[in-house]
Design a protein around this motif. Structure first.
Motif, PDB file in Angstrom:
ATOM      1  N   TYR A 199       0.838  -1.199   0.000  1.00 27.22           N
ATOM      2  CA  TYR A 199       0.000   0.000   0.000  1.00 27.22           C
ATOM      3  C   TYR A 199       0.875   1.252   0.000  1.00 27.22           C
ATOM      4  O   TYR A 199       1.915   1.295   0.659  1.00 27.22           O
ATOM      5  CB  TYR A 199      -0.916   0.017   1.222  1.00 27.22           C
ATOM      6  CG  TYR A 199      -1.973  -1.064   1.207  1.00 27.22           C
ATOM      7  CD1 TYR A 199      -3.174  -0.872   0.549  1.00 27.22           C
ATOM      8  CD2 TYR A 199      -1.758  -2.277   1.848  1.00 27.22           C
ATOM      9  CE1 TYR A 199      -4.148  -1.857   0.543  1.00 27.22           C
ATOM     10  CE2 TYR A 199      -2.720  -3.273   1.847  1.00 27.22           C
ATOM     11  CZ  TYR A 199      -3.917  -3.054   1.188  1.00 27.22           C
ATOM     12  OH  TYR A 199      -4.876  -4.045   1.175  1.00 27.22           O
ATOM     13  N   HIS A 200       0.426   2.240  -0.762  1.00 28.21           N
ATOM     14  CA  HIS A 200       1.112   3.529  -0.793  1.00 28.21           C
ATOM     15  C   HIS A 200       0.079   4.631  -0.579  1.00 28.21           C
ATOM     16  O   HIS A 200      -1.009   4.591  -1.162  1.00 28.21           O
ATOM     17  CB  HIS A 200       1.843   3.725  -2.125  1.00 28.21           C
ATOM     18  CG  HIS A 200       2.979   2.771  -2.323  1.00 28.21           C
ATOM     19  ND1 HIS A 200       4.279   3.086  -1.996  1.00 28.21           N
ATOM     20  CD2 HIS A 200       3.006   1.492  -2.775  1.00 28.21           C
ATOM     21  CE1 HIS A 200       5.060   2.051  -2.259  1.00 28.21           C
ATOM     22  NE2 HIS A 200       4.314   1.075  -2.733  1.00 28.21           N
ATOM     23  N   THR A 201       0.427   5.594   0.232  1.00 28.79           N
ATOM     24  CA  THR A 201      -0.499   6.691   0.536  1.00 28.79           C
ATOM     25  C   THR A 201      -0.729   7.566  -0.689  1.00 28.79           C
ATOM     26  O   THR A 201       0.218   7.984  -1.353  1.00 28.79           O
ATOM     27  CB  THR A 201       0.054   7.556   1.685  1.00 28.79           C
ATOM     28  OG1 THR A 201       0.218   6.727   2.842  1.00 28.79           O
ATOM     29  CG2 THR A 201      -0.892   8.697   2.015  1.00 28.79           C
ATOM     30  N   ALA A 202      -1.983   7.789  -0.962  1.00 32.09           N
ATOM     31  CA  ALA A 202      -2.356   8.707  -2.046  1.00 32.09           C
ATOM     32  C   ALA A 202      -2.682  10.055  -1.407  1.00 32.09           C
ATOM     33  O   ALA A 202      -3.833  10.334  -1.049  1.00 32.09           O
ATOM     34  CB  ALA A 202      -3.549   8.160  -2.821  1.00 32.09           C
ATOM     35  N   ASP A 203      -1.663  10.889  -1.237  1.00 34.05           N
ATOM     36  CA  ASP A 203      -1.822  12.186  -0.583  1.00 34.05           C
ATOM     37  C   ASP A 203      -2.312  13.201  -1.615  1.00 34.05           C
ATOM     38  O   ASP A 203      -1.534  13.936  -2.212  1.00 34.05           O
ATOM     39  CB  ASP A 203      -0.490  12.628   0.034  1.00 34.05           C
ATOM     40  CG  ASP A 203      -0.640  13.890   0.871  1.00 34.05           C
ATOM     41  OD1 ASP A 203      -1.786  14.335   1.072  1.00 34.05           O
ATOM     42  OD2 ASP A 203       0.380  14.433   1.315  1.00 34.05           O
ATOM     43  N   LEU A 204      -3.633  13.207  -1.818  1.00 33.89           N
ATOM     44  CA  LEU A 204      -4.217  14.034  -2.883  1.00 33.89           C
ATOM     45  C   LEU A 204      -5.104  15.133  -2.303  1.00 33.89           C
ATOM     46  O   LEU A 204      -6.100  15.528  -2.918  1.00 33.89           O
ATOM     47  CB  LEU A 204      -5.038  13.143  -3.832  1.00 33.89           C
ATOM     48  CG  LEU A 204      -4.276  11.976  -4.482  1.00 33.89           C
ATOM     49  CD1 LEU A 204      -5.222  11.125  -5.316  1.00 33.89           C
ATOM     50  CD2 LEU A 204      -3.116  12.490  -5.339  1.00 33.89           C
ATOM     51  N   LYS A 205      -4.727  15.632  -1.138  1.00 34.99           N
ATOM     52  CA  LYS A 205      -5.574  16.611  -0.441  1.00 34.99           C
ATOM     53  C   LYS A 205      -5.884  17.840  -1.289  1.00 34.99           C
ATOM     54  O   LYS A 205      -6.968  18.405  -1.216  1.00 34.99           O
ATOM     55  CB  LYS A 205      -4.904  17.053   0.862  1.00 34.99           C
ATOM     56  CG  LYS A 205      -4.754  15.948   1.892  1.00 34.99           C
ATOM     57  CD  LYS A 205      -4.149  16.484   3.170  1.00 34.99           C
ATOM     58  CE  LYS A 205      -3.950  15.400   4.210  1.00 34.99           C
ATOM     59  NZ  LYS A 205      -2.870  14.453   3.815  1.00 34.99           N
ATOM     60  N   LYS A 206      -4.929  18.260  -2.108  1.00 31.12           N
ATOM     61  CA  LYS A 206      -5.127  19.468  -2.920  1.00 31.12           C
ATOM     62  C   LYS A 206      -5.729  19.154  -4.289  1.00 31.12           C
ATOM     63  O   LYS A 206      -5.931  20.055  -5.103  1.00 31.12           O
ATOM     64  CB  LYS A 206      -3.786  20.178  -3.120  1.00 31.12           C
ATOM     65  CG  LYS A 206      -3.139  20.669  -1.834  1.00 31.12           C
ATOM     66  CD  LYS A 206      -1.800  21.332  -2.137  1.00 31.12           C
ATOM     67  CE  LYS A 206      -1.111  21.785  -0.869  1.00 31.12           C
ATOM     68  NZ  LYS A 206       0.227  22.380  -1.139  1.00 31.12           N
ATOM     69  N   TYR A 207      -6.017  17.862  -4.522  1.00 28.90           N
ATOM     70  CA  TYR A 207      -6.443  17.448  -5.857  1.00 28.90           C
ATOM     71  C   TYR A 207      -7.695  16.583  -5.786  1.00 28.90           C
ATOM     72  O   TYR A 207      -7.999  15.977  -4.759  1.00 28.90           O
ATOM     73  CB  TYR A 207      -5.316  16.674  -6.561  1.00 28.90           C
ATOM     74  CG  TYR A 207      -4.009  17.416  -6.562  1.00 28.90           C
ATOM     75  CD1 TYR A 207      -3.729  18.380  -7.528  1.00 28.90           C
ATOM     76  CD2 TYR A 207      -3.057  17.185  -5.564  1.00 28.90           C
ATOM     77  CE1 TYR A 207      -2.539  19.086  -7.517  1.00 28.90           C
ATOM     78  CE2 TYR A 207      -1.858  17.879  -5.543  1.00 28.90           C
ATOM     79  CZ  TYR A 207      -1.600  18.838  -6.522  1.00 28.90           C
ATOM     80  OH  TYR A 207      -0.425  19.534  -6.496  1.00 28.90           O
ATOM     81  N   SER A 208      -8.396  16.543  -6.887  1.00 29.31           N
ATOM     82  CA  SER A 208      -9.571  15.687  -7.017  1.00 29.31           C
ATOM     83  C   SER A 208      -9.355  14.695  -8.149  1.00 29.31           C
ATOM     84  O   SER A 208      -8.660  14.999  -9.124  1.00 29.31           O
ATOM     85  CB  SER A 208     -10.824  16.516  -7.332  1.00 29.31           C
ATOM     86  OG  SER A 208     -11.185  17.328  -6.244  1.00 29.31           O
ATOM     87  N   ILE A 209      -9.953  13.514  -7.989  1.00 31.37           N
ATOM     88  CA  ILE A 209      -9.974  12.544  -9.080  1.00 31.37           C
ATOM     89  C   ILE A 209     -11.312  12.700  -9.787  1.00 31.37           C
ATOM     90  O   ILE A 209     -12.372  12.426  -9.215  1.00 31.37           O
ATOM     91  CB  ILE A 209      -9.803  11.103  -8.559  1.00 31.37           C
ATOM     92  CG1 ILE A 209      -8.461  10.958  -7.845  1.00 31.37           C
ATOM     93  CG2 ILE A 209      -9.919  10.103  -9.708  1.00 31.37           C
ATOM     94  CD1 ILE A 209      -8.298   9.650  -7.111  1.00 31.37           C
ATOM     95  N   GLY A 353     -11.401  22.315  -6.438  1.00 33.02           N
ATOM     96  CA  GLY A 353     -12.113  23.586  -6.531  1.00 33.02           C
ATOM     97  C   GLY A 353     -12.401  24.033  -7.943  1.00 33.02           C
ATOM     98  O   GLY A 353     -13.208  24.953  -8.153  1.00 33.02           O
ATOM     99  N   CYS A 354     -11.741  23.402  -8.934  1.00 32.57           N
ATOM    100  CA  CYS A 354     -11.964  23.839 -10.314  1.00 32.57           C
ATOM    101  C   CYS A 354     -12.766  22.806 -11.120  1.00 32.57           C
ATOM    102  O   CYS A 354     -12.908  22.937 -12.336  1.00 32.57           O
ATOM    103  CB  CYS A 354     -10.629  24.106 -11.010  1.00 32.57           C
ATOM    104  SG  CYS A 354      -9.636  22.626 -11.239  1.00 32.57           S
TER     105      CYS A 354
END
Length: 393
Positions: A199-209, A353-354
């Motif tokens: 497992y690897h952390t997906a640190d996507l706090k500033k991003y959206s999928i 946000g976009c």
């Protein structure tokens, strides 16, 4: 529909049909694959994750041997005695479930009858693996309710075999594995040969999928998928003949491929070139994620799409348009085709946000170009198949 509403709706439908509360509620998620497309059957690595789109199962054990399966969204019901010989039917959704039961019967498990209602928020045909969620969710239900003692890995493999035998699709293991093994905010680096995973952390706090559903599904999917498998198998055979030490694509280098360019021919060379480079890209993507280098991850996503479109040739005009449109949008970090191809979704990593602005812009351009309405799904990385601790009323 939210998870809470999905559970409430499925529970209510169960009560309406069977005049009783269900004994238990289960959720089985769909999946995305950040990178590593078409290499789960090529001894490669993939980087999938479970998402917050689910199939919900409301279930109860009965006192007889009859299964009653209710597909709430299709308004269809199928009844059968589990002890009788199980054979594929003309209802495709039933075959996914019968295939799982067939696998359990071959392992000599003893069951009882069940009432099952299921409903879904996983879009059908969008490349989010609703089939794997159905197979593995059903397997997980049976395992828990009848205390069969199966591991998560066994459930994933049973789901895969169900699809091979009762549906006729020779799928890899990635979809089932991701649905069962998913963890919140984690992607899974899966070795599709040994099933070793990390497992690897997906640190996507500033991003959206953001998933964009092209709403097209060309008829080449099954035939194209099978043809690609034949092509890469043939290519690997040629590579092995020249380089006996190369047992899988992961041991093959670009230099070796270039040396065999004439022997492989243009088509096989392109297919093999994509596979070798996609295996490399998955490893680079993990390295980038671990160092929170999201820009690098986005670059690799674009490279993957170019390979899928121009070398593996499983994309289509509509999905190419979606990816190419986003290349000039600075808020989009990366974009690529996701899934089997010839339609379906693009997966896009965008600045949080976009999403609304980007979707409005691209959906208008897409409709003007193709006359097709674009769908979008904003998803989060979620936990795998699970039994709910309590019903949500």
């Amino acid at each position: 529909m939210t998870k809470k509403k999905l559970i409430a709706s499925t529970t209510e439908h169960f009560k309406t049909i069977f005049q009783n509360e269900p004994e238990a509620i289960f959720l089985s998620p769909g999946r995305i694959n950040l990178i590593g497309e078409h290499i789960d059957y090529n001894d490669g690595f993939v980087l999938p994750a479970a998402i917050n789109k689910y199939i919900c199962f409301a279930v109860s054990i009965t006192f007889d041997n009859e299964f009653t399966l209710v597909a709430q969204d299709l308004n269809e019901t199928y009844r059968f005695d589990w002890r009788e010989a199980l054979k594929p039917t003309d209802k495709m959704w039933v075959n996914y479930l019968l295939g799982v039961l067939h696998q359990l019967k071959e392992r000599n498990f003893s069951l009882k009858g069940m009432h099952i209602v299921f409903s879904s928020t996983i879009p059908m045909g969008a490349g989010l693996s609703s089939s794997a969620a159905l197979e593995c969710g059903f397997g997980y239900v049976l395992n828990k309710q009848f205390n069969l003692g199966l591991s998560r890995q066994e459930i994933a493999l049973i789901g895969q075999q169900s699809e091979h035998t009762f549906v006729g699709v020779k799928c890899g293991i990635m979809d089932q594995f991701a649905s069962v093994f998913g963890k919140k905010n984690k992607v899974i680096k899966l070795d599709c040969t040994t099933l070793a995973h990390e497992y690897h952390t997906a640190d996507l706090k500033k991003y959206s999928i953001l998933l964009l559903d092209s709403n097209v599904k060309h008829t080449h999917l099954t035939s194209g998928y099978n043809t690609r498998r034949e092509e890469v198998e043939k290519g690997l055979s040629i590579i092995k003949n020249r380089f006996p030490s190369v047992t899988t694509f992961r041991a093959c280098t670009e230099e070796q491929l270039n040396e065999l360019k004439n022997s492989l021919g243009e088509t096989l060379y392109k297919r093999c070139h994509f596979v070798v480079n996609e295996i490399r890209r998955v490893n680079e993507a993990v390295y980038a994620l671990d160092r929170k280098n999201i820009a690098k991850l986005g670059q690799l996503m674009y490279e993957t799409h170019d390979g899928l479109s121009k070398e593996y040739e499983v994309s289509c005009e509509e999905v190419d348009f979606l990816v190419d449109f986003f290349r000039t949008e600075k808020q989009v970090i990366g974009s690529r085709m996701m899934g089997g191809g010839f339609g379906g979704c693009s997966i896009n990593l965008v600045e949080k946000g976009c999403e609304e602005t980007l979707f409005k812009k691209i959906s208008q351009a897409y409709f003007e170009k193709f006359g097709i309405q674009l769908n979008r799904y904003k998803v989060k990385v979620s936990k795998g198949t699970s039994k709910m601790k309590k019903k949500i009323n």
